[in-house]
Design a protein around this motif. Structure first.
Motif, PDB file in Angstrom:
ATOM      1  N   UNK A 166       8.036   8.612  -6.577  1.00 60.94           N
ATOM      2  CA  UNK A 166       6.521   8.625  -6.117  1.00 60.94           C
ATOM      3  C   UNK A 166       5.487   8.272  -6.677  1.00 60.94           C
ATOM      4  N   UNK A 167       6.127   8.325  -7.745  1.00 54.52           N
ATOM      5  CA  UNK A 167       4.123   8.160  -8.576  1.00 54.52           C
ATOM      6  C   UNK A 167       4.046   6.149  -8.502  1.00 54.52           C
ATOM      7  N   UNK A 168       5.252   5.606  -8.808  1.00 58.86           N
ATOM      8  CA  UNK A 168       5.111   4.086  -8.233  1.00 58.86           C
ATOM      9  C   UNK A 168       4.613   3.806  -7.709  1.00 58.86           C
ATOM     10  N   UNK A 169       4.491   3.960  -6.614  1.00 55.89           N
ATOM     11  CA  UNK A 169       4.491   3.890  -4.799  1.00 55.89           C
ATOM     12  C   UNK A 169       2.972   3.527  -4.812  1.00 55.89           C
ATOM     13  N   UNK A 170       2.172   2.523  -4.221  1.00 56.97           N
ATOM     14  CA  UNK A 170       0.709   2.740  -3.827  1.00 56.97           C
ATOM     15  C   UNK A 170       0.714   1.322  -2.993  1.00 56.97           C
ATOM     16  N   UNK A 171      -0.704   1.323  -1.783  1.00 62.15           N
ATOM     17  CA  UNK A 171      -0.111   0.311  -1.158  1.00 62.15           C
ATOM     18  C   UNK A 171      -2.814  -0.223  -1.073  1.00 62.15           C
ATOM     19  N   UNK A 172      -2.436  -1.351  -0.919  1.00 58.71           N
ATOM     20  CA  UNK A 172      -4.205  -0.950  -1.884  1.00 58.71           C
ATOM     21  C   UNK A 172      -4.605  -1.261   0.239  1.00 58.71           C
TER      22      UNK A 172
ATOM     23  N   UNK B  63      -8.255 -10.218   4.060  1.00 58.83           N
ATOM     24  CA  UNK B  63      -7.930 -10.851   2.726  1.00 58.83           C
ATOM     25  C   UNK B  63      -8.755 -10.204   1.558  1.00 58.83           C
ATOM     26  N   UNK B  64      -8.167 -10.068   0.060  1.00 57.83           N
ATOM     27  CA  UNK B  64      -8.848 -10.050  -0.770  1.00 57.83           C
ATOM     28  C   UNK B  64      -9.343 -10.759  -2.259  1.00 57.83           C
ATOM     29  N   UNK B  65      -9.341 -10.053  -3.095  1.00 57.23           N
ATOM     30  CA  UNK B  65      -9.428 -11.022  -3.915  1.00 57.23           C
ATOM     31  C   UNK B  65      -7.895 -11.271  -4.753  1.00 57.23           C
ATOM     32  N   UNK B  66      -6.890 -10.553  -4.153  1.00 58.78           N
ATOM     33  CA  UNK B  66      -5.580 -10.547  -5.265  1.00 58.78           C
ATOM     34  C   UNK B  66      -4.422 -10.713  -4.057  1.00 58.78           C
ATOM     35  N   UNK B  67      -5.261 -10.758  -3.064  1.00 57.92           N
ATOM     36  CA  UNK B  67      -4.095 -11.131  -2.245  1.00 57.92           C
ATOM     37  C   UNK B  67      -3.931 -12.735  -1.049  1.00 57.92           C
TER      38      UNK B  67
ATOM     39  N   UNK C 282       1.322 -11.170   4.315  1.00 61.70           N
ATOM     40  CA  UNK C 282       0.357 -10.466   2.808  1.00 61.70           C
ATOM     41  C   UNK C 282       1.229 -10.647   1.759  1.00 61.70           C
ATOM     42  N   UNK C 283       0.881 -11.504   0.869  1.00 54.88           N
ATOM     43  CA  UNK C 283       1.401 -11.437  -0.368  1.00 54.88           C
ATOM     44  C   UNK C 283      -0.050 -10.821  -1.346  1.00 54.88           C
ATOM     45  N   UNK C 284       0.187  -9.405  -1.701  1.00 56.74           N
ATOM     46  CA  UNK C 284      -0.654  -8.729  -1.824  1.00 56.74           C
ATOM     47  C   UNK C 284      -0.033  -7.700  -3.374  1.00 56.74           C
ATOM     48  N   UNK C 285      -0.729  -8.323  -4.587  1.00 59.70           N
ATOM     49  CA  UNK C 285      -0.414  -7.746  -5.866  1.00 59.70           C
ATOM     50  C   UNK C 285      -1.171  -6.376  -6.000  1.00 59.70           C
TER      51      UNK C 285
ATOM     52  N   UNK D 243      15.635   8.990   0.816  1.00 63.07           N
ATOM     53  CA  UNK D 243      14.777   9.906   0.338  1.00 63.07           C
ATOM     54  C   UNK D 243      13.108   9.467   0.768  1.00 63.07           C
ATOM     55  N   UNK D 244      12.706  10.957   1.300  1.00 63.81           N
ATOM     56  CA  UNK D 244      11.194  10.219   1.649  1.00 63.81           C
ATOM     57  C   UNK D 244      10.232  10.537   0.446  1.00 63.81           C
ATOM     58  N   UNK D 245       9.032   9.609   0.668  1.00 62.46           N
ATOM     59  CA  UNK D 245       9.244   9.591  -0.432  1.00 62.46           C
ATOM     60  C   UNK D 245       7.214   8.877   0.063  1.00 62.46           C
ATOM     61  N   UNK D 246       6.449   9.129  -1.153  1.00 59.49           N
ATOM     62  CA  UNK D 246       4.549   9.578  -0.588  1.00 59.49           C
ATOM     63  C   UNK D 246       4.436   8.141  -1.026  1.00 59.49           C
ATOM     64  N   UNK D 247       2.981   7.248  -0.905  1.00 62.22           N
ATOM     65  CA  UNK D 247       2.684   6.488  -0.748  1.00 62.22           C
ATOM     66  C   UNK D 247       1.136   6.596  -1.583  1.00 62.22           C
ATOM     67  N   UNK D 248       0.548   6.232  -1.944  1.00 61.38           N
ATOM     68  CA  UNK D 248      -0.507   6.646  -2.578  1.00 61.38           C
ATOM     69  C   UNK D 248      -1.586   5.632  -1.394  1.00 61.38           C
TER      70      UNK D 248
END
Length: 286
Positions: free
Chosen positions: A178-184, A192-196, A211-214, A237-242
């Protein structure tokens, strides 16, 4: 009153100018006052003052937009310029959204640090027990994740070619910790942002707003869109998204195949409520 019978009717603008000429200050320069305005508080407070002075000058739309953006705080100035607004209403909305985003990602002030700085002379009298409870391991993981170094384009291409995780040197799978999961925040509200970047794809001849979002680590899809497409999902398996507004749990996954500019793509998507985009392609799908 007797003199008024010799005057011709005038328009509203002439009437206002006549009032200003008669009762206004001899040393009042509306344009000079407008140029002195700077954002010192919130965007809404700055907008109220700006609009009050803007009504006293005759500026083109482009010049008004330039004046407003130019006196925003340095961080907001750059963020709003990137959105390339074409009207004042777009400028106002973009400034409010960017201000909310910057406030959301701002690191919280530690109460323990503030208290320690005020009573540094009495530290020897404190017990060894911490003032605040120790954060759990999940919170520590999220803070570490949000502060990690961004990969360059060359590093992303190299890891993609070797099928490695973007955040470690192990083979990538959707069961990554789960430490590797996040969403902007851009994926969450569909903006839209400057990275999407927004594009349109097709699945079973139905349009998909992608939406292509780096700034997001994984691929996500809105559960409502999955239901409309009639796609079957499977559990994982349940995971957490930051996220900027806290952490969210995901436990369902769906493999989607779609067409984009004549090319066919296929990837796994985790089900998570999104904004108007419906589909988010994160780093592992870009």
């Amino acid at each position: 009153m007797r003199y008024r019978q010799y005057l011709q009717p005038i328009g509203w603008n002439e009437y206002v100018m006549a009032l200003v000429e008669r009762f206004g200050s001899d040393f009042d320069d509306p344009m000079e006052e407008l140029k002195k305005i700077k954002q010192v508080g919130t965007v809404k407070e700055y907008q109220v003052v700006f609009e009050r002075h803007l009504t006293r000058v005759n500026l083109s739309k482009e010049n008004a937009i330039s004046c407003y953006i130019g006196e925003l705080s340095p961080k907001l100035n750059v963020a709003v310029k990137i959105t390339n607004p074409t009207s004042l209403s777009q400028v106002y909305r973009s400034a409010r959204l960017q201000e909310a985003y910057l406030n959301a990602i701002k690191p919280p002030v530690s109460s323990h640090s503030v208290l320690s700085s005020r009573k540094i002379g009495d530290q020897k009298n404190f017990s060894n027990k911490p003032i605040l409870p120790t954060p759990n391991s999940t919170q520590g993981i999220f803070n570490k994740n949000l502060n990690r170094r961004r990969l360059s384009l060359e590093e992303i291409n190299e890891k993609r070619a070797k099928r490695l995780c973007y955040f470690c040197n192990e083979k990538y799978t959707l069961s990554q910790p789960a430490e590797h999961m996040e969403i902007s925040i851009y994926s969450l509200n569909g903006s839209l942002g400057f990275r999407s970047l927004k594009v349109t794809g097709y699945h079973a001849k139905k349009g998909l707003h992608v939406l292509i979002d780096t700034g997001s680590s994984h691929n996500f899809i809105n559960p409502n869109l999955v239901q409309r497409l009639g796609c079957a999902v499977r559990s994982t398996s349940p995971q957490m998204v930051a996220a900027a507004n806290g952490s969210m749990k995901v436990d369902k996954i769906k493999t989607i195949t779609w067409l984009l500019q004549g090319a066919e793509f296929s990837a796994d998507f985790l089900l998570l409520p999104l904004g108007s985009c419906g589909v988010c392609l994160g780093c592992n799908g870009c």
